[in-house]
Design an enzyme around this catalytic site. Structure first.
Site, PDB file in Angstrom:
ATOM      1  CB  VAL A 104       0.075   0.801  -7.847  1.00 25.33           C
ATOM      2  CG1 VAL A 104      -0.196  -0.156  -6.926  1.00 25.33           C
ATOM      3  CG2 VAL A 104      -0.830   1.983  -7.878  1.00 25.33           C
ATOM      4  CG  ASP A 112      -2.216   0.799   0.945  1.00 22.99           C
ATOM      5  OD1 ASP A 112      -3.249   0.445   1.004  1.00 22.99           O
ATOM      6  OD2 ASP A 112      -2.058   1.943   1.017  1.00 22.99           O
ATOM      7  CG  ASN A 137      -7.908  -3.507  -3.818  1.00 21.83           C
ATOM      8  OD1 ASN A 137      -9.149  -3.574  -3.946  1.00 21.83           O
ATOM      9  ND2 ASN A 137      -7.352  -2.695  -2.744  1.00 21.83           N
ATOM     10  CE  LYS A 152     -11.425   1.768 -10.396  1.00 19.61           C
ATOM     11  NZ  LYS A 152     -10.575   0.879  -9.934  1.00 19.61           N
ATOM     12  CE1 TYR A 154     -12.672   4.740  -9.093  1.00 22.64           C
ATOM     13  CE2 TYR A 154     -15.139   4.426 -10.038  1.00 22.64           C
ATOM     14  CZ  TYR A 154     -13.881   3.891  -9.047  1.00 22.64           C
ATOM     15  OH  TYR A 154     -13.909   2.806  -8.429  1.00 22.64           O
ATOM     16  CB  THR A 194     -14.591   1.189   1.312  1.00 18.88           C
ATOM     17  OG1 THR A 194     -14.728   1.863  -0.028  1.00 18.88           O
ATOM     18  CG2 THR A 194     -14.563  -0.509   1.016  1.00 18.88           C
ATOM     19  CB  ILE A 214     -17.991  -1.757  -1.934  1.00 21.21           C
ATOM     20  CG1 ILE A 214     -18.274  -2.598  -3.263  1.00 21.21           C
ATOM     21  CG2 ILE A 214     -17.623  -2.805  -0.610  1.00 21.21           C
ATOM     22  CD1 ILE A 214     -19.197  -3.555  -3.111  1.00 21.21           C
TER      23      ILE A 214
HETATM   24  P1  NAD Z   1     -10.412   2.652  -0.366  1.00 21.09           P
HETATM   25  O1  NAD Z   1     -10.109   3.893  -0.542  1.00 21.09           O
HETATM   26  O2  NAD Z   1     -10.956   2.136   1.029  1.00 21.09           O
HETATM   27  O3  NAD Z   1      -8.832   1.848  -0.213  1.00 21.09           O
HETATM   28  C1  NAD Z   1      -7.856   2.091  -1.438  1.00 21.09           C
HETATM   29  C2  NAD Z   1      -6.352   1.835  -0.640  1.00 21.09           C
HETATM   30  O4  NAD Z   1      -5.612   2.151  -1.734  1.00 21.09           O
HETATM   31  C3  NAD Z   1      -6.049   2.675   0.512  1.00 21.09           C
HETATM   32  O5  NAD Z   1      -5.463   1.608   1.460  1.00 21.09           O
HETATM   33  C4  NAD Z   1      -4.877   3.290  -0.236  1.00 21.09           C
HETATM   34  O6  NAD Z   1      -3.909   3.976   0.573  1.00 21.09           O
HETATM   35  C5  NAD Z   1      -4.641   2.830  -1.214  1.00 21.09           C
HETATM   36  N1  NAD Z   1      -3.763   3.456  -2.564  1.00 21.09           N
HETATM   37  C6  NAD Z   1      -4.251   4.418  -3.096  1.00 21.09           C
HETATM   38  N2  NAD Z   1      -3.462   4.875  -4.158  1.00 21.09           N
HETATM   39  C7  NAD Z   1      -2.497   4.116  -4.057  1.00 21.09           C
HETATM   40  C8  NAD Z   1      -1.302   4.038  -4.825  1.00 21.09           C
HETATM   41  N3  NAD Z   1      -0.955   4.988  -5.783  1.00 21.09           N
HETATM   42  N4  NAD Z   1      -0.251   2.871  -4.494  1.00 21.09           N
HETATM   43  C9  NAD Z   1      -0.682   1.983  -3.650  1.00 21.09           C
HETATM   44  N5  NAD Z   1      -1.693   1.939  -2.920  1.00 21.09           N
HETATM   45  C10 NAD Z   1      -2.695   3.084  -3.223  1.00 21.09           C
HETATM   46  O7  NAD Z   1     -10.978   1.944  -1.501  1.00 21.09           O
HETATM   47  P2  NAD Z   1     -12.052   0.628  -1.916  1.00 21.09           P
HETATM   48  O8  NAD Z   1     -13.003   1.217  -1.819  1.00 21.09           O
HETATM   49  O9  NAD Z   1     -11.229  -0.454  -0.945  1.00 21.09           O
HETATM   50  O10 NAD Z   1     -11.617   0.355  -3.479  1.00 21.09           O
HETATM   51  C11 NAD Z   1     -10.670  -0.885  -3.840  1.00 21.09           C
HETATM   52  C12 NAD Z   1     -10.709  -1.121  -5.297  1.00 21.09           C
HETATM   53  O11 NAD Z   1     -12.061  -1.258  -5.550  1.00 21.09           O
HETATM   54  C13 NAD Z   1     -10.368   0.390  -6.098  1.00 21.09           C
HETATM   55  O12 NAD Z   1      -9.798   0.099  -7.195  1.00 21.09           O
HETATM   56  C14 NAD Z   1     -11.642   0.896  -6.297  1.00 21.09           C
HETATM   57  O13 NAD Z   1     -11.727   1.658  -7.643  1.00 21.09           O
HETATM   58  C15 NAD Z   1     -12.501  -0.445  -6.251  1.00 21.09           C
HETATM   59  N6  NAD Z   1     -14.035  -0.159  -6.441  1.00 21.09           N
HETATM   60  C16 NAD Z   1     -14.525   0.326  -5.310  1.00 21.09           C
HETATM   61  C17 NAD Z   1     -15.722   0.480  -4.936  1.00 21.09           C
HETATM   62  C18 NAD Z   1     -16.493   1.081  -3.732  1.00 21.09           C
HETATM   63  O14 NAD Z   1     -17.653   1.276  -3.874  1.00 21.09           O
HETATM   64  N7  NAD Z   1     -15.900   1.126  -2.781  1.00 21.09           N
HETATM   65  C19 NAD Z   1     -16.762   0.313  -6.053  1.00 21.09           C
HETATM   66  C20 NAD Z   1     -16.117  -0.250  -7.187  1.00 21.09           C
HETATM   67  C21 NAD Z   1     -14.763  -0.458  -7.462  1.00 21.09           C
END
Ligand code: NAD
Length: 256
Positions: free
Chosen positions: A61, A37, A87, A158, A154, A191, A189
């Site tokens: 990343v 992370d 992720n 995606k 965004y 989060t 989701i």
């Molecule tokens: P979140 O914001 O809760 O957690 C994301 C994590 O990624 C954090 O720990 C952050 O520090 C880390 N991060 C951010 N930029 C980074 C980088 N440059 N390098 C390494 N780590 C980095 O997000 P989430 O809700 O858990 O989402 C996870 C994945 O699922 C994402 O790709 C998101 O787009 C996708 N997603 C989430 C949802 C939702 O509703 N939560 C819906 C569709 C897709």
């Protein structure tokens, strides 16, 4: 139990939300898990929580050199990488981002993390997996399927993840590498990111949440484990004939 026993797995963005739930589930199911992370301290805290067979890295990343470091250290320590879960992702850099108010800089920041980060992950995974095969799981979103007027950059990012996943899958299949590559498309989701979506539209966030929940056939938003369970399937040998697929995890939202 043991659905990914002895597999070596790397989960990016694993310090929070979906990544954290996924890392914990894969670990419970017998994998050796590398959690990475941008927030290295939070990744280390998770590794301590999970205990044996879990290592943490601070990892941006977007940086090719950081990918080299994390992937090469993993192979040096464990002899291979079996599963990569791309992720890590970000939603937006500031406030509402429609086609009219997204700056080029904001656009690029989102593409850099969400598209280039996944692209680099795929390149490095293929580099080390092509001798013995593996599974790459890319986190896309329902934003790759539907219009996303308030998160313009965004949605485009995606969409790119959905598409590049299929190219990686087709290439690796034709090359006989034994590498599968699939995308996962969560709806809302619960989060930090899931909550942030409702602050962007400019309206009453609680009202927007209630309206949106009512549009989900299963009547609720998802929780991180709902997505983690799908990633587990794609990571495991149960999905041996699944590649280039897009697995929607949205309680039926995109179907109605
Ligand atoms: P979140 O914001 O809760 O957690 C994301 C994590 O990624 C954090 O720990 C952050 O520090 C880390 N991060 C951010 N930029 C980074 C980088 N440059 N390098 C390494 N780590 C980095 O997000 P989430 O809700 O858990 O989402 C996870 C994945 O699922 C994402 O790709 C998101 O787009 C996708 N997603 C989430 C949802 C939702 O509703 N939560 C819906 C569709 C897709």
């Amino acid at each position: 139990m043991d659905r990914v026993k002895d597999k070596v797995v790397l989960v990016t963005g694993a310090a929070a939300g979906i990544g954290k739930a996924t890392a914990a589930l894969l670990h419970r199911e017998g994998a050796t898990v590398i959690v990475s992370d941008l927030n290295g301290e939070a990744a280390s805290a998770l590794a301590s929580e999970l205990g044996d067979n879990c290592t943490a890295f601070a990892h941006d990343v977007c940086e090719d050199s950081a990918w080299h470091h994390v992937v090469d250290a993993t192979v040096a320590e464990h002899g291979r990488l079996d599963v990569l879960v791309n992720n890590a992702g970000i939603l937006a850099t500031a406030g509402s981002q429609t086609v009219e108010d997204t700056s080029l800089e904001q656009w690029r920041t989102v593409q850099q993390v969400n598209v280039e980060g996944v692209m680099l992950g795929c390149q490095h995974a293929v580099r080390v997996m092509r001798e013995r095969g593996g599974s790459i799981v890319n986190l896309s979103s329902v934003a790759a399927i539907l219009a996303t007027p308030h998160i313009f950059a965004y949605g485009a990012s995606k969409g790119a993840v959905r598409q590049l996943t299929k190219s990686v899958a087709a290439h690796c299949g034709r090359m006989g590498y034994g590498i599968r590559c699939n995308s996962v498309h969560p709806g809302v989701i619960e989060t930090q990111m899931g909550d942030a979506v409702f602050a962007l539209g400019g309206g009453d966030a609680e009202q927007l949440k209630a309206t949106r929940t009512a549009m989900v056939p299963l009547g609720r938003f998802g929780v991180p484990d709902d997505v983690a369970n799908c990633v587990l399937f794609l990571a495991s040998d149960d999905a041996a004939y699944v590649t280039a697929a897009e697995l929607v995890v949205d309680g039926g939202y995109t179907a109605v």
